[in-house]
Design a protein around this motif. Structure first.
Motif, PDB file in Angstrom:
ATOM      1  N   ALA A  21      36.441  36.435  48.301  1.00 29.92           N
ATOM      2  CA  ALA A  21      37.204  36.243  47.066  1.00 29.92           C
ATOM      3  C   ALA A  21      36.291  36.307  45.851  1.00 29.92           C
ATOM      4  O   ALA A  21      36.699  36.751  44.777  1.00 29.92           O
ATOM      5  CB  ALA A  21      37.937  34.904  47.114  1.00 29.92           C
ATOM      6  N   GLY A  22      35.023  35.890  46.024  1.00 33.34           N
ATOM      7  CA  GLY A  22      34.086  35.920  44.924  1.00 33.34           C
ATOM      8  C   GLY A  22      33.630  37.313  44.545  1.00 33.34           C
ATOM      9  O   GLY A  22      32.940  37.483  43.526  1.00 33.34           O
ATOM     10  N   THR A  23      33.993  38.313  45.349  1.00 34.63           N
ATOM     11  CA  THR A  23      33.640  39.687  45.010  1.00 34.63           C
ATOM     12  C   THR A  23      34.294  40.105  43.696  1.00 34.63           C
ATOM     13  O   THR A  23      33.714  40.874  42.924  1.00 34.63           O
ATOM     14  CB  THR A  23      34.083  40.642  46.130  1.00 34.63           C
ATOM     15  OG1 THR A  23      33.488  40.231  47.369  1.00 34.63           O
ATOM     16  CG2 THR A  23      33.680  42.075  45.832  1.00 34.63           C
ATOM     17  N   PHE A  24      35.482  39.585  43.436  1.00 29.94           N
ATOM     18  CA  PHE A  24      36.236  39.955  42.238  1.00 29.94           C
ATOM     19  C   PHE A  24      36.123  38.865  41.179  1.00 29.94           C
ATOM     20  O   PHE A  24      35.931  37.686  41.480  1.00 29.94           O
ATOM     21  CB  PHE A  24      37.718  40.137  42.585  1.00 29.94           C
ATOM     22  CG  PHE A  24      38.003  41.282  43.513  1.00 29.94           C
ATOM     23  CD1 PHE A  24      37.836  42.587  43.105  1.00 29.94           C
ATOM     24  CD2 PHE A  24      38.447  41.041  44.802  1.00 29.94           C
ATOM     25  CE1 PHE A  24      38.111  43.637  43.960  1.00 29.94           C
ATOM     26  CE2 PHE A  24      38.736  42.080  45.660  1.00 29.94           C
ATOM     27  CZ  PHE A  24      38.552  43.391  45.243  1.00 29.94           C
ATOM     28  N   SER A  25      36.312  39.277  39.933  1.00 33.71           N
ATOM     29  CA  SER A  25      36.486  38.322  38.850  1.00 33.71           C
ATOM     30  C   SER A  25      37.919  37.778  38.902  1.00 33.71           C
ATOM     31  O   SER A  25      38.749  38.250  39.688  1.00 33.71           O
ATOM     32  CB  SER A  25      36.228  38.992  37.508  1.00 33.71           C
ATOM     33  OG  SER A  25      37.205  39.998  37.263  1.00 33.71           O
ATOM     34  N   ALA A  26      38.211  36.807  38.040  1.00 41.56           N
ATOM     35  CA  ALA A  26      39.555  36.218  38.043  1.00 41.56           C
ATOM     36  C   ALA A  26      40.616  37.272  37.731  1.00 41.56           C
ATOM     37  O   ALA A  26      41.667  37.327  38.391  1.00 41.56           O
ATOM     38  CB  ALA A  26      39.622  35.071  37.030  1.00 41.56           C
ATOM     39  N   GLY A  27      40.347  38.117  36.744  1.00 41.05           N
ATOM     40  CA  GLY A  27      41.297  39.166  36.412  1.00 41.05           C
ATOM     41  C   GLY A  27      41.456  40.188  37.520  1.00 41.05           C
ATOM     42  O   GLY A  27      42.570  40.648  37.802  1.00 41.05           O
ATOM     43  N   GLN A  28      40.363  40.554  38.160  1.00 37.54           N
ATOM     44  CA  GLN A  28      40.427  41.527  39.251  1.00 37.54           C
ATOM     45  C   GLN A  28      41.170  40.960  40.457  1.00 37.54           C
ATOM     46  O   GLN A  28      41.874  41.698  41.152  1.00 37.54           O
ATOM     47  CB  GLN A  28      39.016  41.961  39.638  1.00 37.54           C
ATOM     48  CG  GLN A  28      38.333  42.848  38.612  1.00 37.54           C
ATOM     49  CD  GLN A  28      36.879  43.119  38.961  1.00 37.54           C
ATOM     50  OE1 GLN A  28      36.200  42.271  39.555  1.00 37.54           O
ATOM     51  NE2 GLN A  28      36.381  44.277  38.583  1.00 37.54           N
ATOM     52  N   ARG A  29      41.014  39.670  40.712  1.00 34.42           N
ATOM     53  CA  ARG A  29      41.743  39.062  41.823  1.00 34.42           C
ATOM     54  C   ARG A  29      43.250  39.155  41.598  1.00 34.42           C
ATOM     55  O   ARG A  29      44.010  39.456  42.518  1.00 34.42           O
ATOM     56  CB  ARG A  29      41.325  37.597  41.992  1.00 34.42           C
ATOM     57  CG  ARG A  29      39.975  37.413  42.633  1.00 34.42           C
ATOM     58  CD  ARG A  29      39.788  35.994  43.132  1.00 34.42           C
ATOM     59  NE  ARG A  29      39.714  35.035  42.039  1.00 34.42           N
ATOM     60  CZ  ARG A  29      38.592  34.666  41.456  1.00 34.42           C
ATOM     61  NH1 ARG A  29      37.435  35.188  41.844  1.00 34.42           N
ATOM     62  NH2 ARG A  29      38.597  33.785  40.473  1.00 34.42           N
TER      63      ARG A  29
END
Length: 383
Positions: free
Chosen positions: A261-269
């Motif tokens: 999950a940490g691969t993405f930023s909040a917006g990307q998630r």
């Protein structure tokens, strides 16, 4: 970030407090037992010297006495562990006996086809609902809801915190059950919601939650995008291109690469979560044999944790890809729902106002207009 670290430390301290107290009690027990054994050993030595006891028996007795403390501490420790384990089993038993299963097999006997809902029309007739509906005096989360959403209509739900916005979405997903007297009053495509099999219902309706959920660390991008493995890699790539994440995924090894999950930023998630919804729409459209792709899309505060630019991208994707869908969106950013067909204002579990957003925002005394003005005032103060 400092606030998040402080909150994490506080939660960690709270979670570890019982284990810390148990460890301190055990250390205190070991200390007391050690002091008791020491006192008894001193008495034993004094008596042995006073009565001129045989040295062999005195030594054996002294050795047994020294190990007595360790044996007593071990007995108490293992008894405590046994009692804790039995308590956990008792709680599991209570949970099993008191929590009712979600499925009601005797009533939920309708298994809709993959093409359902074909129109996406929703009708709620005077429904009240509560999370504790089985209790004698339930606390109502929804009160006398009357609502009709036409096929393809875009409806926004807004209101203050605790007004019942998310509860209305939960009602449509059967995460919240209406009161027993209202079970036949919620209809989707003229089918009573109470008759529809719950897992089938949640597979047919497309929902995007407020917080994006991911599979365990190390799962591939493709498995996270399509947990049911119902699509091809080409379909997944096309969806990632549509939401603007394909280059990002490709740089990290492609669809078959592991991710967290940490691969993405909040917006990307959140964009990734919208991508899941888009992929489900594509899979559903492929089974319609040329028929109009209509269904229901539920959005629960999908833009609450993203920046404004990401929110604009998400809105454009939803408008472009879900043109014929009935969209029911819970939103707190009111300027982004001005082009919706209708807005529903809720307060204390009731619908207090319905109308077109543009018209309500300019009306004096309008609940929606008050929310818009309050939001503009907050943004002005923050600026």
């Amino acid at each position: 970030m400092p606030n998040d670290i402080a909150k994490n430390v506080q939660l960690l301290n709270t979670s570890q407090r019982p284990a810390y107290l148990l460890q301190m009690i055990q250390e205190w027990l070991n200390l007391v037992l050690g002091l008791v054994v020491m006192a008894v050993a001193v008495v034993l030595v004094v008596l042995s010297l006073q009565f001129h006891a045989q040295s062999a028996f005195a030594g054996a007795s002294l050795y047994s006495l020294i190990t007595l403390g360790e044996n007593l501490a071990g007995i108490v420790l293992y008894y405590t562990r046994l009692e804790t384990s039995i308590g956990a089993i008792a709680r599991l038993r209570t949970f099993n006996e008191s929590v009712k299963p979600e499925d009601r097999d005797e009533h939920e006997d309708v298994f809709p086809s993959e093409q359902w809902p074909r129109t996406g029309a929703v009708e709620i007739k005077g429904v009240s609902a509560a999370y504790d509906a089985d209790e004698e005096n339930p606390s109502l989360a929804l009160r006398n809801i009357n609502l009709k959403v036409e096929s393809g209509e875009k409806v926004a739900i807004c209101g203050r915190t605790g007004s019942g916005k998310s509860s209305l979405v939960a009602l449509l997903l059967k995460l919240l059950d209406p009161l027993p007297s209202n079970t036949q009053q919620v209809l989707i495509d003229d089918t009573p919601l109470s008759r529809i099999h719950r897992p089938s219902l949640r597979q047919r309706l497309i929902a995007v939650p407020q917080e994006a959920v991911f599979l365990p660390d190390g799962t591939t991008f493709q498995s996270n995008l399509d947990p049911y493995d119902a699509s091809t890699p080409e379909d997944c790539k096309a969806v990632l291109v549509a939401i603007g994440l394909w280059t990002f995924v490709e740089e990290r090894g492609g669809l078959s690469a592991g991710m967290t999950a940490g691969t993405f930023s909040a917006g990307q998630r959140q964009l990734f979560s919208v991508g899941r919804a888009l992929l489900r729409r594509c899979i559903r459209a492929s089974s319609l044999d040329g028929a109009t792709d209509q269904g229901i899309l539920l959005l629960d505060e999908v833009s609450s944790n993203v920046d404004r630019q990401t929110e604009i991208v998400m809105q454009e994707i939803i408008k472009r890809e879900f043109t014929d869908y009935t969209v029911i969106a819970v939103s707190h950013r009111l300027d982004m729902i001005m082009d919706f067909d209708r807005v529903i204002v809720m307060d204390k579990g009731e619908i207090v106002e319905i109308g077109r957003p543009i018209e309500l925002s300019s009306q004096r005394g309008s609940k929606f207009g008050d929310l818009v003005r309050a939001g503009n005032k907050r943004r002005g103060e923050q600026a």
